[in-house]
Design a protein around this motif. Structure first.
Motif, PDB file in Angstrom:
ATOM      1  N   PRO A   1      14.171  -8.871  16.102  1.00  0.00           N
ATOM      2  CA  PRO A   1      14.832 -10.138  16.452  1.00  0.00           C
ATOM      3  C   PRO A   1      13.936 -10.940  17.395  1.00  0.00           C
ATOM      4  O   PRO A   1      13.606 -10.477  18.478  1.00  0.00           O
ATOM      5  CB  PRO A   1      16.116  -9.678  17.154  1.00  0.00           C
ATOM      6  N   LEU A   2      13.516 -12.100  16.959  1.00  0.00           N
ATOM      7  CA  LEU A   2      12.599 -12.895  17.791  1.00  0.00           C
ATOM      8  C   LEU A   2      13.162 -14.298  18.028  1.00  0.00           C
ATOM      9  O   LEU A   2      12.431 -15.259  18.186  1.00  0.00           O
ATOM     10  CB  LEU A   2      11.219 -12.979  17.115  1.00  0.00           C
ATOM     11  N   VAL A   3      14.495 -14.382  18.063  1.00  0.00           N
ATOM     12  CA  VAL A   3      15.137 -15.678  18.300  1.00  0.00           C
ATOM     13  C   VAL A   3      15.063 -16.004  19.787  1.00  0.00           C
ATOM     14  O   VAL A   3      15.427 -15.182  20.635  1.00  0.00           O
ATOM     15  CB  VAL A   3      16.623 -15.638  17.852  1.00  0.00           C
ATOM     16  N   LEU A   4      14.568 -17.197  20.095  1.00  0.00           N
ATOM     17  CA  LEU A   4      14.405 -17.608  21.490  1.00  0.00           C
ATOM     18  C   LEU A   4      15.679 -18.269  21.989  1.00  0.00           C
ATOM     19  O   LEU A   4      16.057 -19.340  21.518  1.00  0.00           O
ATOM     20  CB  LEU A   4      13.220 -18.586  21.586  1.00  0.00           C
ATOM     21  N   GLY A   5      16.348 -17.630  22.959  1.00  0.00           N
ATOM     22  CA  GLY A   5      17.531 -18.236  23.575  1.00  0.00           C
ATOM     23  C   GLY A   5      17.112 -19.192  24.685  1.00  0.00           C
ATOM     24  O   GLY A   5      15.945 -19.233  25.076  1.00  0.00           O
ATOM     25  N   PRO A   6      18.055 -19.956  25.228  1.00  0.00           N
ATOM     26  CA  PRO A   6      17.714 -20.952  26.261  1.00  0.00           C
ATOM     27  C   PRO A   6      17.129 -20.344  27.535  1.00  0.00           C
ATOM     28  O   PRO A   6      16.378 -21.014  28.245  1.00  0.00           O
ATOM     29  CB  PRO A   6      19.049 -21.661  26.545  1.00  0.00           C
ATOM     30  N   ASP A   7      17.455 -19.093  27.822  1.00  0.00           N
ATOM     31  CA  ASP A   7      16.961 -18.465  29.057  1.00  0.00           C
ATOM     32  C   ASP A   7      15.789 -17.512  28.807  1.00  0.00           C
ATOM     33  O   ASP A   7      15.405 -16.745  29.696  1.00  0.00           O
ATOM     34  CB  ASP A   7      18.104 -17.706  29.736  1.00  0.00           C
ATOM     35  N   ASP A   8      15.233 -17.566  27.611  1.00  0.00           N
ATOM     36  CA  ASP A   8      14.178 -16.617  27.225  1.00  0.00           C
ATOM     37  C   ASP A   8      12.786 -17.260  27.229  1.00  0.00           C
ATOM     38  O   ASP A   8      12.646 -18.478  27.230  1.00  0.00           O
ATOM     39  CB  ASP A   8      14.435 -16.095  25.805  1.00  0.00           C
ATOM     40  N   VAL A   9      11.805 -16.382  27.201  1.00  0.00           N
ATOM     41  CA  VAL A   9      10.431 -16.825  26.919  1.00  0.00           C
ATOM     42  C   VAL A   9       9.901 -16.002  25.748  1.00  0.00           C
ATOM     43  O   VAL A   9      10.296 -14.847  25.558  1.00  0.00           O
ATOM     44  CB  VAL A   9       9.479 -16.647  28.141  1.00  0.00           C
ATOM     45  N   ARG A  10       9.017 -16.632  24.967  1.00  0.00           N
ATOM     46  CA  ARG A  10       8.322 -15.906  23.910  1.00  0.00           C
ATOM     47  C   ARG A  10       6.946 -15.545  24.467  1.00  0.00           C
ATOM     48  O   ARG A  10       6.277 -16.373  25.080  1.00  0.00           O
ATOM     49  CB  ARG A  10       8.188 -16.785  22.662  1.00  0.00           C
TER      50      ARG A  10
ATOM     51  N   ILE B   1       4.125 -18.091  25.346  1.00  0.00           N
ATOM     52  CA  ILE B   1       3.725 -19.070  24.325  1.00  0.00           C
ATOM     53  C   ILE B   1       4.847 -20.058  24.001  1.00  0.00           C
ATOM     54  O   ILE B   1       4.623 -21.050  23.334  1.00  0.00           O
ATOM     55  CB  ILE B   1       3.215 -18.377  23.028  1.00  0.00           C
ATOM     56  N   GLU B   2       6.054 -19.787  24.511  1.00  0.00           N
ATOM     57  CA  GLU B   2       7.160 -20.729  24.293  1.00  0.00           C
ATOM     58  C   GLU B   2       8.229 -20.432  25.338  1.00  0.00           C
ATOM     59  O   GLU B   2       8.452 -19.267  25.677  1.00  0.00           O
ATOM     60  CB  GLU B   2       7.728 -20.518  22.869  1.00  0.00           C
TER      61      GLU B   2
ATOM     62  N   HIS C   1      10.841 -21.741  35.760  1.00  0.00           N
ATOM     63  CA  HIS C   1       9.822 -21.128  36.612  1.00  0.00           C
ATOM     64  C   HIS C   1       8.610 -20.619  35.837  1.00  0.00           C
ATOM     65  O   HIS C   1       7.657 -20.129  36.434  1.00  0.00           O
ATOM     66  CB  HIS C   1      10.433 -20.001  37.466  1.00  0.00           C
ATOM     67  N   LEU C   2       8.648 -20.738  34.518  1.00  0.00           N
ATOM     68  CA  LEU C   2       7.493 -20.319  33.714  1.00  0.00           C
ATOM     69  C   LEU C   2       7.164 -21.426  32.726  1.00  0.00           C
ATOM     70  O   LEU C   2       8.042 -22.186  32.304  1.00  0.00           O
ATOM     71  CB  LEU C   2       7.798 -19.029  32.954  1.00  0.00           C
ATOM     72  N   ALA C   3       5.889 -21.482  32.354  1.00  0.00           N
ATOM     73  CA  ALA C   3       5.456 -22.501  31.388  1.00  0.00           C
ATOM     74  C   ALA C   3       4.541 -21.862  30.363  1.00  0.00           C
ATOM     75  O   ALA C   3       3.999 -20.771  30.582  1.00  0.00           O
ATOM     76  CB  ALA C   3       4.726 -23.626  32.123  1.00  0.00           C
ATOM     77  N   LYS C   4       4.395 -22.532  29.258  1.00  0.00           N
ATOM     78  CA  LYS C   4       3.491 -22.072  28.209  1.00  0.00           C
ATOM     79  C   LYS C   4       2.105 -21.856  28.817  1.00  0.00           C
ATOM     80  O   LYS C   4       1.631 -22.698  29.581  1.00  0.00           O
ATOM     81  CB  LYS C   4       3.437 -23.161  27.120  1.00  0.00           C
ATOM     82  N   GLY C   5       1.499 -20.739  28.500  1.00  0.00           N
ATOM     83  CA  GLY C   5       0.161 -20.442  29.015  1.00  0.00           C
ATOM     84  C   GLY C   5       0.174 -19.545  30.237  1.00  0.00           C
ATOM     85  O   GLY C   5      -0.860 -18.986  30.610  1.00  0.00           O
ATOM     86  N   ASP C   6       1.341 -19.387  30.876  1.00  0.00           N
ATOM     87  CA  ASP C   6       1.412 -18.486  32.031  1.00  0.00           C
ATOM     88  C   ASP C   6       1.164 -17.050  31.582  1.00  0.00           C
ATOM     89  O   ASP C   6       1.678 -16.605  30.553  1.00  0.00           O
ATOM     90  CB  ASP C   6       2.803 -18.559  32.695  1.00  0.00           C
ATOM     91  N   ARG C   7       0.398 -16.342  32.397  1.00  0.00           N
ATOM     92  CA  ARG C   7       0.190 -14.909  32.148  1.00  0.00           C
ATOM     93  C   ARG C   7       1.261 -14.161  32.947  1.00  0.00           C
ATOM     94  O   ARG C   7       1.477 -14.454  34.123  1.00  0.00           O
ATOM     95  CB  ARG C   7      -1.216 -14.504  32.576  1.00  0.00           C
TER      96      ARG C   7
ATOM     97  N   PHE D   1      13.151 -11.863  33.854  1.00  0.00           N
ATOM     98  CA  PHE D   1      12.501 -10.551  33.970  1.00  0.00           C
ATOM     99  C   PHE D   1      11.034 -10.604  33.544  1.00  0.00           C
ATOM    100  O   PHE D   1      10.448  -9.591  33.165  1.00  0.00           O
ATOM    101  CB  PHE D   1      13.299  -9.500  33.196  1.00  0.00           C
ATOM    102  N   ALA D   2      10.461 -11.815  33.612  1.00  0.00           N
ATOM    103  CA  ALA D   2       9.016 -11.996  33.385  1.00  0.00           C
ATOM    104  C   ALA D   2       8.427 -12.563  34.672  1.00  0.00           C
ATOM    105  O   ALA D   2       8.992 -13.470  35.281  1.00  0.00           O
ATOM    106  CB  ALA D   2       8.767 -12.945  32.221  1.00  0.00           C
ATOM    107  N   TYR D   3       7.322 -11.988  35.129  1.00  0.00           N
ATOM    108  CA  TYR D   3       6.760 -12.319  36.443  1.00  0.00           C
ATOM    109  C   TYR D   3       5.331 -12.800  36.265  1.00  0.00           C
ATOM    110  O   TYR D   3       4.507 -12.125  35.639  1.00  0.00           O
ATOM    111  CB  TYR D   3       6.792 -11.086  37.358  1.00  0.00           C
ATOM    112  N   LYS D   4       5.057 -13.954  36.848  1.00  0.00           N
ATOM    113  CA  LYS D   4       3.749 -14.581  36.684  1.00  0.00           C
ATOM    114  C   LYS D   4       2.662 -13.760  37.374  1.00  0.00           C
ATOM    115  O   LYS D   4       2.843 -13.288  38.495  1.00  0.00           O
ATOM    116  CB  LYS D   4       3.808 -15.993  37.284  1.00  0.00           C
ATOM    117  N   LEU D   5       1.533 -13.613  36.692  1.00  0.00           N
ATOM    118  CA  LEU D   5       0.378 -12.923  37.272  1.00  0.00           C
ATOM    119  C   LEU D   5      -0.618 -13.965  37.764  1.00  0.00           C
ATOM    120  O   LEU D   5      -0.956 -14.893  37.024  1.00  0.00           O
ATOM    121  CB  LEU D   5      -0.311 -12.057  36.210  1.00  0.00           C
ATOM    122  N   PRO D   6      -1.118 -13.811  39.002  1.00  0.00           N
ATOM    123  CA  PRO D   6      -2.200 -14.700  39.444  1.00  0.00           C
ATOM    124  C   PRO D   6      -3.414 -14.536  38.524  1.00  0.00           C
ATOM    125  O   PRO D   6      -3.600 -13.477  37.915  1.00  0.00           O
ATOM    126  CB  PRO D   6      -2.519 -14.198  40.851  1.00  0.00           C
TER     127      PRO D   6
END
Ligand code: ZN
Length: 346
Positions: free
Chosen positions: A20-29, A70-71, A78-84, A132-137
């Motif tokens: 299941p790879l459906v992106l909900g409003p609070d999710d990131v791909r 990526i999405e 708090h996260l954007a496309k391209g964030d590691r 539950f995704a945390y940005k890496l410097p």
């Protein structure tokens, strides 16, 4: 979607599987970059079960991951496309009593990657709650990002221990979790950590860290070494990270009166425990199950350079050779700490 799938005990392959790879409003791909092979993944592969968690249908393995967003879902700010990012693999029910109390790791309804029947993340792409995704410097590698998960267990142990600056700590067991616990204890203020094991290869890795004294319990008594380091008083904190039934006697002997015993290792069978020996020192006993609310601080410590996990990466395999990575991990080479699988330069 290709994934590393455990069909059943001893039967692991890379194949296409519907996820299941459906992106909900609070999710990131997230495009996955690196995934660490955990002892639990290996145990499912070699035994088909851990306790009452049984692999009775094909399951994607892997829960120690880092990758690139990526999405983002429409509510994510708090996260954007391209964030590691690195990801916390256990998703609790935010409305549960455990979550409301801040104990979301023990929420009975937690959904945790690669714990049957939940699929893991050894696949090129996942959808995950952004919370539950945390940005890496930028200067923290994907390989280090994928080590945040096992390090988080060490962090949880150090937090539960309530380490004070200058404490002398003991970690029994120099496996991955023992090392993570020792490093978290040092970062938490321990002046010295004695790490005991039977394997010289593991002790050699531990000894490379400043502040760690490796104790080979084939040659020396842990109790003597602790007495030497503490003027006979005992260690302020003892972490049991071996899961060996025989460690409990050593642990009780090593801890000081009023000290703390933190149980991190998971013995396969119930163990004998000398309650009176614990009472006679009035020790505090803490237990650790996964972690809660430690990921950000774990990333901060790695980013600051105070905790260096890079020496713990023993081998890295491309995803296409993922089965080989598992065979390597299952062979339990004494000099190996962490085997990782990478999807390449994502
Ligand atoms: Zn793990």
């Amino acid at each position: 979607m290709k994934a590393l799938v455990l069909e059943k005990q001893h039967d692991l392959k890379i194949r296409d599987i519907d996820l299941p790879l459906v992106l909900g409003p609070d999710d990131v791909r997230i495009r996955i970059h690196t995934v660490g092979v955990c002892g639990s993944d290996v145990h499912y592969y070699t035994h088909g079960r851990i306790g009452h968690f049984i692999v009775d249908q094909p399951m994607v393995l892997g829960h120690e991951a880092a990758g690139t967003v990526i999405e983002v879902g429409s509510n994510v700010t708090h996260l954007a496309k391209g964030d590691r990012v690195c990801m916390e693999p256990g998703i609790p029910n935010p409305r549960s009593k455990a979550s409301r109390l801040g104990l979301y790791n023990v929420d009975p309804s937690v959904v945790f990657w690669a714990t049957p029947p939940v699929h893991g993340c050894l696949t090129p792409e996942v959808v995950h709650p952004a919370a539950f995704a945390y940005k890496l410097p930028d200067h923290v590698s994907f390989a280090e990002g994928a080590l945040v998960e096992p390090f988080a267990i060490g962090m949880q142990a150090a937090v539960k221990a309530r380490i004070k600056p200058g404490d002398v700590a003991v970690v029994i067991g120099a496996g991955t979790i023992g090392m993570m616990t020792a490093l978290a204890a040092l970062a938490g203020g321990a002046s010295q950590v004695l790490v005991s094991d039977l394997m010289v290869e593991k002790l050699a890795i531990a000894q490379r860290y400043e502040g760690i004294t490796a104790v080979n319990v084939r040659e020396q008594s842990l109790q003597d070494k602790v007495a030497e380091a503490t003027g006979g008083w005992g260690a302020d904190v003892v972490f049991e990270a071996s899961g060996s039934a025989r460690a409990y006697g050593d642990a009780l002997a090593a801890v000081c009166p009023g000290g703390a015993l933190v149980l991190v290792g998971m013995p396969v069978e119930p163990v004998l425990f000398d309650v009176v020996a614990a009472q006679a020192k009035e020790i505090r006993i803490e237990t650790v199950f996964r972690y809660a609310n430690v990921y950000e601080r774990a990333v901060n410590l790695i980013a600051s350079g105070k905790v260096d996990l890079k020496p713990l990466i023993s081998a890295t395999f491309p995803f296409e050779r993922g089965v080989e990575a598992f065979e390597r991990a299952a062979s339990a080479q004494p000099g190996d700490v962490k085997v990782q699988i990478t999807f390449g330069d994502a």
